[in-house]
Motif scaffolding. Sequence first.
Motif, PDB file in Angstrom:
ATOM      1  N   ILE A 194      91.140  68.131  54.450  1.00  0.00           N
ATOM      2  CA  ILE A 194      90.168  68.520  53.423  1.00  0.00           C
ATOM      3  C   ILE A 194      89.733  69.957  53.657  1.00  0.00           C
ATOM      4  CG2 ILE A 194      87.866  68.080  52.473  1.00  0.00           C
ATOM      5  CD1 ILE A 194      88.189  65.161  53.305  1.00  0.00           C
ATOM      6  N   LEU A 195      89.620  70.708  52.595  1.00  0.00           N
ATOM      7  CA  LEU A 195      89.065  72.066  52.645  1.00  0.00           C
ATOM      8  C   LEU A 195      87.888  72.135  51.683  1.00  0.00           C
ATOM      9  CD1 LEU A 195      89.097  75.115  53.358  1.00  0.00           C
ATOM     10  CD2 LEU A 195      90.601  75.423  51.389  1.00  0.00           C
ATOM     11  N   ARG A 196      86.750  72.529  52.197  1.00  0.00           N
ATOM     12  CA  ARG A 196      85.573  72.754  51.350  1.00  0.00           C
ATOM     13  C   ARG A 196      85.386  74.250  51.207  1.00  0.00           C
ATOM     14  NH1 ARG A 196      82.616  68.153  50.497  1.00  0.00           N
ATOM     15  NH2 ARG A 196      83.067  66.397  51.889  1.00  0.00           N
ATOM     16  N   CYS A 197      85.294  74.717  49.980  1.00  0.00           N
ATOM     17  CA  CYS A 197      85.166  76.166  49.754  1.00  0.00           C
ATOM     18  C   CYS A 197      84.478  76.414  48.423  1.00  0.00           C
ATOM     19  CB  CYS A 197      86.546  76.823  49.769  1.00  0.00           C
ATOM     20  SG  CYS A 197      87.657  76.234  48.474  1.00  0.00           S
ATOM     21  N   ASP A 198      84.251  77.674  48.128  1.00  0.00           N
ATOM     22  CA  ASP A 198      83.679  78.014  46.832  1.00  0.00           C
ATOM     23  C   ASP A 198      84.808  78.028  45.791  1.00  0.00           C
ATOM     24  OD1 ASP A 198      85.089  80.324  47.230  1.00  0.00           O
ATOM     25  OD2 ASP A 198      83.337  81.546  47.700  1.00  0.00           O
ATOM     26  N   PHE A 199      84.578  78.662  44.658  1.00  0.00           N
ATOM     27  CA  PHE A 199      85.555  78.602  43.580  1.00  0.00           C
ATOM     28  C   PHE A 199      86.483  79.820  43.554  1.00  0.00           C
ATOM     29  CE2 PHE A 199      82.336  75.602  42.492  1.00  0.00           C
ATOM     30  CZ  PHE A 199      82.999  74.568  41.838  1.00  0.00           C
ATOM     31  N   THR A 215      93.422  68.390  50.518  1.00  0.00           N
ATOM     32  CA  THR A 215      92.565  68.109  49.362  1.00  0.00           C
ATOM     33  C   THR A 215      91.470  69.165  49.289  1.00  0.00           C
ATOM     34  OG1 THR A 215      92.942  65.729  49.535  1.00  0.00           O
ATOM     35  CG2 THR A 215      90.984  66.446  48.318  1.00  0.00           C
ATOM     36  N   ILE A 216      91.332  69.796  48.131  1.00  0.00           N
ATOM     37  CA  ILE A 216      90.326  70.840  47.953  1.00  0.00           C
ATOM     38  C   ILE A 216      89.057  70.222  47.386  1.00  0.00           C
ATOM     39  CG2 ILE A 216      89.801  73.073  46.920  1.00  0.00           C
ATOM     40  CD1 ILE A 216      92.162  73.161  48.805  1.00  0.00           C
ATOM     41  N   LYS A 217      87.936  70.453  48.049  1.00  0.00           N
ATOM     42  CA  LYS A 217      86.638  70.009  47.543  1.00  0.00           C
ATOM     43  C   LYS A 217      85.743  71.235  47.403  1.00  0.00           C
ATOM     44  CE  LYS A 217      86.711  65.245  49.188  1.00  0.00           C
ATOM     45  NZ  LYS A 217      85.927  64.155  49.820  1.00  0.00           N
ATOM     46  N   TYR A 218      85.302  71.458  46.160  1.00  0.00           N
ATOM     47  CA  TYR A 218      84.539  72.666  45.891  1.00  0.00           C
ATOM     48  C   TYR A 218      83.051  72.466  46.167  1.00  0.00           C
ATOM     49  CZ  TYR A 218      88.832  74.293  43.751  1.00  0.00           C
ATOM     50  OH  TYR A 218      90.135  74.667  43.537  1.00  0.00           O
ATOM     51  N   CYS A 219      82.400  73.549  46.499  1.00  0.00           N
ATOM     52  CA  CYS A 219      80.994  73.529  46.898  1.00  0.00           C
ATOM     53  C   CYS A 219      80.082  73.375  45.676  1.00  0.00           C
ATOM     54  CB  CYS A 219      80.662  74.812  47.650  1.00  0.00           C
ATOM     55  SG  CYS A 219      78.933  74.988  48.051  1.00  0.00           S
ATOM     56  N   VAL A 220      79.211  72.372  45.715  1.00  0.00           N
ATOM     57  CA  VAL A 220      78.285  72.127  44.604  1.00  0.00           C
ATOM     58  C   VAL A 220      77.295  73.272  44.461  1.00  0.00           C
ATOM     59  CG1 VAL A 220      76.483  70.590  43.722  1.00  0.00           C
ATOM     60  CG2 VAL A 220      78.514  69.626  44.829  1.00  0.00           C
ATOM     61  N   TRP A 221      76.853  73.800  45.582  1.00  0.00           N
ATOM     62  CA  TRP A 221      75.878  74.899  45.537  1.00  0.00           C
ATOM     63  C   TRP A 221      76.443  76.103  44.795  1.00  0.00           C
ATOM     64  CZ3 TRP A 221      75.660  79.941  47.264  1.00  0.00           C
ATOM     65  CH2 TRP A 221      74.383  80.534  47.252  1.00  0.00           C
ATOM     66  N   HIS A 222      77.703  76.449  45.109  1.00  0.00           N
ATOM     67  CA  HIS A 222      78.330  77.571  44.419  1.00  0.00           C
ATOM     68  C   HIS A 222      78.535  77.262  42.937  1.00  0.00           C
ATOM     69  CE1 HIS A 222      79.397  79.045  48.497  1.00  0.00           C
ATOM     70  NE2 HIS A 222      79.348  80.222  47.897  1.00  0.00           N
ATOM     71  N   TYR A 223      78.817  75.986  42.648  1.00  0.00           N
ATOM     72  CA  TYR A 223      79.011  75.588  41.257  1.00  0.00           C
ATOM     73  C   TYR A 223      77.713  75.773  40.459  1.00  0.00           C
ATOM     74  CZ  TYR A 223      79.880  72.590  37.217  1.00  0.00           C
ATOM     75  OH  TYR A 223      80.012  72.110  35.951  1.00  0.00           O
ATOM     76  N   LYS A 224      76.583  75.308  41.021  1.00  0.00           N
ATOM     77  CA  LYS A 224      75.291  75.466  40.349  1.00  0.00           C
ATOM     78  C   LYS A 224      74.929  76.938  40.190  1.00  0.00           C
ATOM     79  CE  LYS A 224      73.237  71.054  41.753  1.00  0.00           C
ATOM     80  NZ  LYS A 224      72.129  70.425  42.516  1.00  0.00           N
ATOM     81  N   ARG A 225      75.237  77.701  41.239  1.00  0.00           N
ATOM     82  CA  ARG A 225      74.931  79.135  41.176  1.00  0.00           C
ATOM     83  C   ARG A 225      75.731  79.807  40.080  1.00  0.00           C
ATOM     84  NH1 ARG A 225      75.788  83.471  46.118  1.00  0.00           N
ATOM     85  NH2 ARG A 225      74.800  85.253  45.116  1.00  0.00           N
ATOM     86  N   SER A 226      76.984  79.420  39.940  1.00  0.00           N
ATOM     87  CA  SER A 226      77.836  79.979  38.898  1.00  0.00           C
ATOM     88  C   SER A 226      77.288  79.643  37.509  1.00  0.00           C
ATOM     89  CB  SER A 226      79.260  79.446  39.042  1.00  0.00           C
ATOM     90  OG  SER A 226      80.080  79.910  38.009  1.00  0.00           O
ATOM     91  N   LEU A 227      76.812  78.406  37.332  1.00  0.00           N
ATOM     92  CA  LEU A 227      76.236  78.003  36.051  1.00  0.00           C
ATOM     93  C   LEU A 227      75.003  78.831  35.714  1.00  0.00           C
ATOM     94  CD1 LEU A 227      76.512  74.100  36.184  1.00  0.00           C
ATOM     95  CD2 LEU A 227      77.922  75.698  34.877  1.00  0.00           C
ATOM     96  N   GLU A 228      74.173  79.095  36.732  1.00  0.00           N
ATOM     97  CA  GLU A 228      72.970  79.894  36.516  1.00  0.00           C
ATOM     98  C   GLU A 228      73.317  81.317  36.093  1.00  0.00           C
ATOM     99  OE1 GLU A 228      70.843  79.625  40.135  1.00  0.00           O
ATOM    100  OE2 GLU A 228      70.226  77.537  39.848  1.00  0.00           O
ATOM    101  N   VAL A 229      74.349  81.867  36.723  1.00  0.00           N
ATOM    102  CA  VAL A 229      74.781  83.226  36.380  1.00  0.00           C
ATOM    103  C   VAL A 229      75.288  83.265  34.949  1.00  0.00           C
ATOM    104  CG1 VAL A 229      76.485  85.038  36.878  1.00  0.00           C
ATOM    105  CG2 VAL A 229      75.301  83.870  38.754  1.00  0.00           C
ATOM    106  N   GLN A 230      76.123  82.286  34.586  1.00  0.00           N
ATOM    107  CA  GLN A 230      76.676  82.233  33.235  1.00  0.00           C
ATOM    108  C   GLN A 230      75.574  82.041  32.190  1.00  0.00           C
ATOM    109  OE1 GLN A 230      79.822  82.867  32.391  1.00  0.00           O
ATOM    110  NE2 GLN A 230      80.183  83.277  34.570  1.00  0.00           N
ATOM    111  N   LYS A 231      74.554  81.266  32.559  1.00  0.00           N
ATOM    112  CA  LYS A 231      73.452  81.030  31.650  1.00  0.00           C
ATOM    113  C   LYS A 231      72.692  82.328  31.357  1.00  0.00           C
ATOM    114  CE  LYS A 231      69.206  78.281  31.200  1.00  0.00           C
ATOM    115  NZ  LYS A 231      68.355  77.252  31.862  1.00  0.00           N
ATOM    116  N   LYS A 232      72.477  83.120  32.422  1.00  0.00           N
ATOM    117  CA  LYS A 232      71.754  84.382  32.255  1.00  0.00           C
ATOM    118  C   LYS A 232      72.558  85.362  31.385  1.00  0.00           C
ATOM    119  CE  LYS A 232      69.151  84.129  36.583  1.00  0.00           C
ATOM    120  NZ  LYS A 232      68.917  84.731  37.912  1.00  0.00           N
ATOM    121  N   ILE A 233      73.891  85.306  31.547  1.00  0.00           N
ATOM    122  CA  ILE A 233      74.744  86.194  30.760  1.00  0.00           C
ATOM    123  C   ILE A 233      74.655  85.842  29.270  1.00  0.00           C
ATOM    124  CG2 ILE A 233      77.128  86.857  30.300  1.00  0.00           C
ATOM    125  CD1 ILE A 233      77.669  86.515  33.271  1.00  0.00           C
ATOM    126  N   MET A 234      74.594  84.553  28.993  1.00  0.00           N
ATOM    127  CA  MET A 234      74.577  84.094  27.600  1.00  0.00           C
ATOM    128  C   MET A 234      73.244  84.312  26.914  1.00  0.00           C
ATOM    129  SD  MET A 234      76.749  80.557  28.088  1.00  0.00           S
ATOM    130  CE  MET A 234      76.629  80.132  26.354  1.00  0.00           C
TER     131      MET A 234
END
Length: 235
Positions: A194-199, A215-234
Amino acid sequence: MSDQLEISETSKEKNQIIVNRKYKFNLWYITNNTKIFKCTKYKTVKKCKSYIILNDNNKVIKYENKHTHPGKEYDASVSIVKHKMKNEIRKTSIPFDINPKHIYNEISEEIGLICPEYNSIKSQISRYIKKQLPPDISKFNEISDKSEYYINERDENFMIFKNSNIIIFQSSFPIPNRINESKYNNNIIVTPKILRCDFEKSISNASIKIFHNITIKYCVWHYKRSLEVQKKIML
């Protein structure tokens, strides 16, 4: 000897002496517990015959002052500054924590007016810092069991934490794609599951290329942070 003598080093990290911050002497040879230094201009058209003999304690036994050329304060200053900066770098076990500009500022105050600008020696100091890092690795068992700093092919920093069960790559950059699966201690094949990493796609793509069944498992924290950034852009 009333002249000012300072210990320095050449670009190849060989012993060097600077006299009165004007004349540079490189180590010629060592014999009978003494070191003989010749003026750096002895091979030039000037054919300077000046030399210095030191004992084991770096005390001057003889100084033959026969310079056939004017002293170069700026060149001597460059050598002194680089030597002092390298000395400070050698004192630390974590090269990436070094702030070379901060070291330079302190040394430049000591040197005074005749001091090279930071940008004129920046690239040389950067190369020296990189030389303090572990060599490139190409196999799993070449990774140290201790936490180590490395540089990838894109000249970026990362760190590896490793034990017999897990490897952690601490970096905001892609891991190097030259680390291959390999037999480890006692011929046990170590293959991460298993590898845990950002996106960052470079990380996951490189990992899949090296460890085919991982198996790649992505970081939830980075995922939420990405959503927040995209939200601010929009907005």
